[in-house]
Design an enzyme around this catalytic site. Structure first.
Site, short mmCIF file in Angstrom:
data_model
loop_
_atom_site.label_atom_id
_atom_site.label_comp_id
_atom_site.label_asym_id
_atom_site.label_seq_id
_atom_site.Cartn_x
_atom_site.Cartn_y
_atom_site.Cartn_z
N TYR A 240 0.82 -1.17 0.12
CA TYR A 240 -0.04 0.11 0.00
C TYR A 240 0.70 1.36 0.02
CZ TYR A 240 -3.23 3.38 2.04
OH TYR A 240 -4.05 4.61 2.24
N ASP B 295 9.87 -7.32 -3.47
CA ASP B 295 8.67 -8.01 -2.70
C ASP B 295 8.65 -9.40 -3.27
OD1 ASP B 295 6.04 -5.86 -1.66
OD2 ASP B 295 5.83 -7.91 -1.66
N THR C 80 5.50 1.68 14.18
CA THR C 80 3.87 2.19 14.36
C THR C 80 3.82 2.85 15.72
OG1 THR C 80 2.01 1.43 14.90
CG2 THR C 80 3.48 -0.32 14.85
N SER D 124 -1.33 -5.68 19.73
CA SER D 124 -1.39 -6.78 18.95
C SER D 124 -0.20 -7.57 18.69
CB SER D 124 -2.12 -6.51 17.57
OG SER D 124 -1.07 -6.06 16.50
N TYR E 75 1.01 -8.30 15.73
CA TYR E 75 1.87 -7.28 14.52
C TYR E 75 2.66 -6.12 15.24
CZ TYR E 75 1.89 -3.14 11.88
OH TYR E 75 2.22 -2.16 11.23
N HIS E 76 1.85 -5.49 16.21
CA HIS E 76 2.47 -4.11 16.94
C HIS E 76 3.74 -4.65 17.55
CE1 HIS E 76 -1.62 -2.36 15.84
NE2 HIS E 76 -0.57 -1.44 15.43
N LYS F 13 6.62 -5.09 15.78
CA LYS F 13 7.49 -3.81 15.53
C LYS F 13 8.28 -3.37 16.55
CE LYS F 13 5.59 -2.56 11.28
NZ LYS F 13 6.42 -2.02 10.13
N GLN G 104 4.90 5.21 12.78
CA GLN G 104 3.52 5.98 11.92
C GLN G 104 2.00 5.28 12.27
OE1 GLN G 104 3.45 6.34 7.29
NE2 GLN G 104 2.82 4.29 8.13
N VAL H 219 -2.75 5.21 7.89
CA VAL H 219 -2.63 6.14 6.92
C VAL H 219 -4.12 5.83 6.07
CG1 VAL H 219 -1.44 6.55 4.81
CG2 VAL H 219 -0.23 5.55 6.81
N LEU I 234 -10.08 4.64 8.18
CA LEU I 234 -10.63 5.59 7.52
C LEU I 234 -10.95 5.07 6.12
CD1 LEU I 234 -11.84 8.34 7.57
CD2 LEU I 234 -9.60 9.24 6.83
N ARG J 254 -11.73 2.00 5.34
CA ARG J 254 -12.93 1.20 5.42
C ARG J 254 -14.19 1.97 5.60
NH1 ARG J 254 -11.45 -1.51 10.02
NH2 ARG J 254 -13.24 -0.94 11.46
N VAL K 68 -18.24 0.91 14.33
CA VAL K 68 -17.31 1.69 15.12
C VAL K 68 -17.10 0.55 16.29
CG1 VAL K 68 -17.31 3.06 17.04
CG2 VAL K 68 -17.96 3.68 14.58
N TYR K 69 -15.90 0.37 16.78
CA TYR K 69 -15.73 -0.72 17.59
C TYR K 69 -15.94 -0.16 18.80
CZ TYR K 69 -13.28 -3.54 13.92
OH TYR K 69 -12.80 -4.04 12.88
#
Lengths: 382, 382
Positions: free
Chosen positions: A11, A31, A144, A179, A181-182, A185, A208, A211, A239, A241, A254-255
């Site tokens: 992305y 990639d 992140t 998470s 994933y985070h 990082k 970051q 985005v 956003l 989504r 909204v969660y």
């Protein structure tokens, strides 16, 4: 400058490759199409089919006269990495080559294992390749804001001075993510900080926020150059989504209480931040950290903005709170610093109604491709 | 209690298995002999041959009448892990199953990759297996004091309250280690903290200092039950190595200025700490952290102690400073808290002259097996 873009199909990867190419840098994009494979496996394909990387490089060459070199392969494979560094000898690199979705990392054990192994092995290989083949290469690493979590104190840019029992020292700002994933990082930061101190690597770690957006100065209305637009709950960010949900006439999901606050930025500003970081590099032996976002919103505020602009465009947009599949605080203090990139010269592209309307109008063209079944994926944290 | 000892063949693993077995717990020891394989590959075999795990379990059965179950296999393999947890259904586990040597992790890229992948994949598999097959299993995880590094402020036990710009929050104490091995332990903490918060795991993370010694209450003079004694610079820890150097008439190799201060403990206290932690478990949803050592010494002080006791035993012991192969501060502030395990009832076995003399006398019996070429391995950090 010779710049390697690791994760050049993503992305942000492909827009970055074009941006740096246009700025006159010699760019190689690498990639292994991991994200494409995972989206297919989970049946959450993006809104439109994005041409493969070599095809996009060809379109870009025809449009701009500039060459982006492409290499397809797996950066967890040392031989592939070593070949690239030996032949290209980068002056700088941008490292996006990670499994990028928090919900994917919480899906099941196999997805967790893939995320952990992919993300850390790519980072370790990159570190060893820089040391061995390009020791003064400036590493620009995408972290992140999620590494910090949502602490009850102000979030500084990467570092904090702690005074404790009458003594002081400077530390990495405490990190505790929500998470796997985070968390990978955070582990990347652990690794980079070790080898910055041990080997004197030069690193910029960009924390970051989420985005949004599709168009950059390089796309010039050419839809084949747009990046992926994921609108599902696994790979789609909030956003983007909401915009697709609004266009589809589907309630904005909204969660929970929706008070979750994050720092957001336009994809154009991601590219500006990358370029500014590359062109004013970190010093040898420095781990420089910037918080990369331009403004903060909570989820309710974002939903309200989408409702307002959607209605202006004649859409019937409603908001629906759903049970939060994540484990996160839904109302919290949030005051993160973000002056570093501004002081390098960043001129933010804020989320105006016009920006949001333009994004919605692009998505409207693809309205009949939207599959509402993709919105809710029900990946539960617990 | 049914207790799983992961890494049950190691320097601490087997003594732990015997200790818990003697205390009446039902013990299963699991290992893949990774450490044995790495020692052979690097030609740094321990001072004596240690019987394999099944043989030691047999000797222990004959001596004590108690059964330690043994499973040989690789804990990075999910099927193996799942089978063990499904069949044994542990009430608690002790997780030692990691590549344990800092110098090995800094040897080269392949060793770094092995360390990172082994340590994190075992931890991730263990976390998933606990969640799936034994959700109330108490995880006792071996961390290291090295996770904290040598900050200029007092080191607390795992956690610190930070006051910043008039607001407060509680965080994991900042971690920044000096090797990849130590960094994988930080990453383990990152992982455990994520899943404690997300899934409510119950975890005790033991930040252990360097361990010395061979005899425990269970060895009872039976040399076949002694653990590995590595005296090389890769797998040997500092005090054990100094003792073997003294016995061999080889200078004690102090790295650089020798002011590096660490918290040490006798192997008997490791076992006591493990038992105390198991028998007073962390709560569900708690990450409990203890700093596991009983006294601090700098390297020069340890060398002086070995010189003094060695000379009392008629040895000609000298000290030699060598260029520090590591990247570390050689004089620094060091004031780590360690009250948690004392308050659980730990009665320390301090490093007396008698303890040191007894250790030297054991090593003296193996004097002719010492290979002085193993002392210096020249693994440089930079």
């Amino acid at each position: 400058m010779k710049v390697l873009v690791l994760g050049g199909d993503g992305y942000l990867g492909w827009p970055t490759a074009m941006k740096l190419s246009k700025a006159g840098h010699q760019v190689m994009a690498v990639d292994n199409y991991l994200r494409r494979r995972l989206c297919r496996e989970e049946s959450v394909e993006p809104l439109w089919e994005v041409p493969e990387l070599r095809a996009r490089a060809r379109i870009w060459r025809e449009l701009s006269g500039r060459e982006v070199e492409v290499r397809i392969g797996d950066l967890t494979d040392w031989n592939f990495v070593a070949n690239i560094f030996q032949s290209f000898k980068p002056d700088a690199l941008v490292h996006y080559a990670e499994q990028p979705a928090a919900p994917y990392s919480m899906l099941n054990r196999a997805a967790a294992s893939l995320t952990l192994n992919n993300n850390l092995n790519v980072t370790l290989n990159m570190i060893y390749a820089v040391r061995q083949f390009a020791p003064s290469c400036h590493i620009v690493k995408l972290g992140t804001m999620g590494e910090y979590g949502t602490p009850n104190i102000d979030i500084e840019e990467g570092w904090i001075e702690i005074e404790h029992k009458g003594r002081k020292d400077r530390f990495l700002f405490p990190r505790q993510a929500g998470s796997l994933y985070h968390t990978t990082k955070i582990m990347d930061t652990d690794l980079l900080w070790l080898y910055v101190r041990t080997w004197g690597l030069r690193v910029t770690d960009l924390m970051q926020g989420p985005v949004y957006g599709l168009e950059t100065d390089e796309t010039q209305g050419n839809e084949e150059l747009y990046p992926f637009l994921n609108y599902d709950e696994i790979f789609g960010t909030v956003l983007n989504r909401f915009v697709v949900q609004a266009v589809a006439g589907y309630p904005l999901t909204v969660y929970g209480a929706g008070g979750q606050t994050r720092g957001f930025l336009n994809i154009k500003d991601t590219l500006n931040c990358i370029q500014l970081s590359l062109e004013t590099p970190a010093a040898q032996g420095e781990l420089r950290v910037f918080n990369q976002f331009t403004e903060t919103f909570n989820v309710n505020e974002l939903a309200e903005r989408v409702v307002k602009v959607g209605r202006q465009l004649g859409m019937d947009v409603v908001v629906k709170s759903v049970a939060n599949p994540r484990k996160e605080v839904e109302r919290h203090y949030y005051n993160p610093a973000h002056t570093g990139l501004l002081s390098l010269g960043l001129k933010p592209n804020f989320l105006t109604d016009e920006v949001l309307a333009r994004l919605m109008q692009i998505v409207l063209r693809y309205r009949n491709r939207i599959d509402p079944q993709k919105f809710l994926q029900n990946v539960k944290w617990t």
